[in-house]
Design an enzyme around this catalytic site. Structure first.
Site, short mmCIF file in Angstrom:
data_model
loop_
_atom_site.label_atom_id
_atom_site.label_comp_id
_atom_site.label_asym_id
_atom_site.label_seq_id
_atom_site.Cartn_x
_atom_site.Cartn_y
_atom_site.Cartn_z
N ASN A 72 20.90 -2.35 31.13
CA ASN A 72 22.29 -2.61 31.35
C ASN A 72 23.08 -3.06 29.77
OD1 ASN A 72 21.43 -5.09 31.24
ND2 ASN A 72 22.76 -6.23 32.62
N GLU A 113 15.81 -14.38 31.03
CA GLU A 113 17.09 -14.43 30.79
C GLU A 113 17.48 -13.48 32.21
OE1 GLU A 113 20.71 -13.02 31.56
OE2 GLU A 113 20.62 -11.89 29.68
N CYS A 169 24.63 -9.48 34.01
CA CYS A 169 23.98 -10.66 34.67
C CYS A 169 25.22 -11.63 34.87
CB CYS A 169 22.85 -11.23 33.81
SG CYS A 169 21.55 -10.15 33.78
N GLU A 173 19.40 -17.95 24.19
CA GLU A 173 19.30 -16.63 23.08
C GLU A 173 20.86 -16.68 22.32
OE1 GLU A 173 18.59 -13.15 25.76
OE2 GLU A 173 16.60 -13.05 24.55
#
Ligand code: SIN
Length: 483
Positions: A157, A255, A289, A463
């Site tokens: 993505n 993640e 996400c 992150e």
């Protein structure tokens, strides 16, 4: 659409500074999701080549970590400059293999490059500590050292930014890395490696393997040379990787999926909320996400919000990401399309009302109509699972306590959004939401400056920002005596 720098189009993997094919010549096709045509082929590698890449990263580690932060930073900044110089070509490659509108792809290249620039500078700020000891003859020294070889498994993505978000901190602190991009979007990853090569990273510092996810993943998770695995992708795969990493006790960052609530309180600026909702829901065709997955709108403003949101959604142009003014591209695969259709079917079967869209787009393939549903309830699939598509489902609420309960009633905990002009409510609700990230009157929360990550089953670690280096470092305690 043609790229100018044809060196960026690679059909080989990048191992130890060399472009290599699979020994038997096995390849896998890369498709354009807008028309299902084959764009290119990349090697179908497996466990053996992954081991070679890991060993190359291990061999490169002593020299790379021995460089000063300034030396590593200079190479990283050259990489960053090359990404900027090649932004248009990188964006074209991304739209070709991933389908997102070209303007979004350009934005992702800039966003991704920023991680390299930011961490190139952060490398110089990896401080340790001196802790007062119990005795005057002792000192407690704490130093931070690179964890070692990193394996990075990245999603389709964000084919570029999810690589740089991992490479930035890893390389900056002195780790070396082996990347496995998604089979849907390997071209962006290989193009980044070409630019890394040009930037002057020594052989083995960055490696990239395309191919069979199971065997590459199995080698990455079981090989004891790899000291850290960083993964962005689905919760189901994340759990599996976490389990597989247990045998060699690797440090793991995950993640994973989200199920983001988007809450609009009665005092909110409705135009701002609708603008945020559009970005949050339809960016990348809803395939992020952190996409809003459940819209909770206070009953007093529900109808006004729905009306404004519907007007905006109906203006969204759907099409091939290269067409002018397209705001929504195709879904990545037929499986993604089927999941979105199933969520809409389940919602309508259980009483949701289709205000707009709700079906395959006239362009066919994996294009789905931008969709607005009202009458969402908890038990619907769309409330329980991440839809990962262009479907906004709306539920009414009447009180702060009620909406906090609804929003937190999920195993996910990545992003959440609230719209209110009341500062005390903003603070109270932000603190009560069980999420790693909260956007208050803001939907564009991603940045190299901030710690991105989730709680509960949405992941481990952060992150971006100065926290982003922690996952790639080990603390070492040295007791200095005899002073
Ligand atoms: C993701 O969807 O995993 C990343 C989204 C972002 O970086 O904005």
């Amino acid at each position: 659409m043609k790229i100018k720098n044809t060196d960026l189009l690679k059909e080989c993997c990048y191992i130890n500074g060399q472009w290599v094919s699979e020994n038997s010549g096995a390849k896998m096709p890369v498709y354009n999701p807008a028309n299902q045509e084959i764009i290119s082929h990349v090697p179908k590698m497996g466990g053996d080549e992954t081991r070679m890449a890991i060993e190359a990263a291990d061999a490169a580690l002593p020299e790379w970590k021995a460089k000063t932060a300034q030396e590593r930073s200079e190479i990283m900044l050259r990489w960053y400059e090359l990404m900027k110089e090649n932004q248009e070509d990188l964006a074209i490659l991304m739209t070709l293999e991933q389908g997102k509108p070209l303007a979004e792809a350009r934005g992702e290249i800039a966003y991704g490059a920023n991680f390299i620039e930011w961490f190139a500078h952060e490398a110089k700020r990896i401080y340790g500590d001196m802790i007062p000891a119990k005795s005057t003859s002792q000192r407690i020294m704490v130093i931070k050292q690179p964890i070692g070889v990193v394996a990075a498994i990245t999603p389709w993505n964000f084919p570029s930014a999810m690589i740089t978000r991992k490479c930035g901190p890893a390389l900056a602190v002195g780790c070396t890395i082996v990347i496995k991009p998604s089979p849907e979007s390997p071209l962006s990853a290989l193009a980044l490696c070409q630019l890394a090569d040009q930037a002057g990273f020594p052989p083995g510092v960055i490696n990239c393997i395309t191919g069979d996810a199971k065997s590459i993943g199995a080698e990455m998770t079981s090989n004891s040379i790899v000291r850290k695995l960083s993964f962005t992708g689905s919760t189901a795969v994340g759990k599996l990787l976490l389990e597989q990493c247990a045998s060699t006790v690797k440090k793991v960052s995950l993640e994973l999926g989200g199920n983001a609530p988007f809450i609009v309180f009665p005092d909110a600026d409705l135009d701002l909320a609708v603008k945020g909702a559009m970005l949050c829901k339809f960016r990348n065709t809803g395939q992020t996400c952190i996409s809003a997955n459940r819209f909770y709108i206070h009953t007093d403003i529900h109808d006004a919000f729905v009306e404004k949101f519907k007007t905006e959604i109906s203006q969204l142009k759907v099409g091939d990401g290269f067409e002018a003014d397209v705001g929504q591209g195709p879904l990545i695969t037929q499986a993604a399309f089927d999941k979105v259709s199933a969520h809409v079917a389940d919602a309508t079967k259980n009483g949701a009302i289709i205000e707009l869209g709700g079906a395959e787009h006239e362009k066919g393939g994996t294009f789905f109509q931008p969709t607005l549903l009202t009458g969402l309830i908890d038990s619907m699939l769309i409330s329980k699972e991440e839809t990962f598509g262009p479907v906004a489902g709306i539920c009414r609420f009447s009180s702060d306590d009620e909406v906090i309960k609804l929003a937190n009633d999920t195993n996910s905990g990545l992003a959440s959004y609230i719209y209110t002009k009341d500062l005390s409510r903003a603070i109270r609700i932000s603190e009560a939401l069980e999420y790693g990230m909260v956007g208050v009157n803001e939907a564009a929360i991603s940045s190299e400056l901030a710690p991105f990550g989730g709680v509960k089953e949405s992941g481990l670690g952060r992150e971006g920002s100065h926290y982003g280096v922690d996952d790639f470092l080990e603390l070492k305690y040295v007791l200095l005596g005899g002073i």
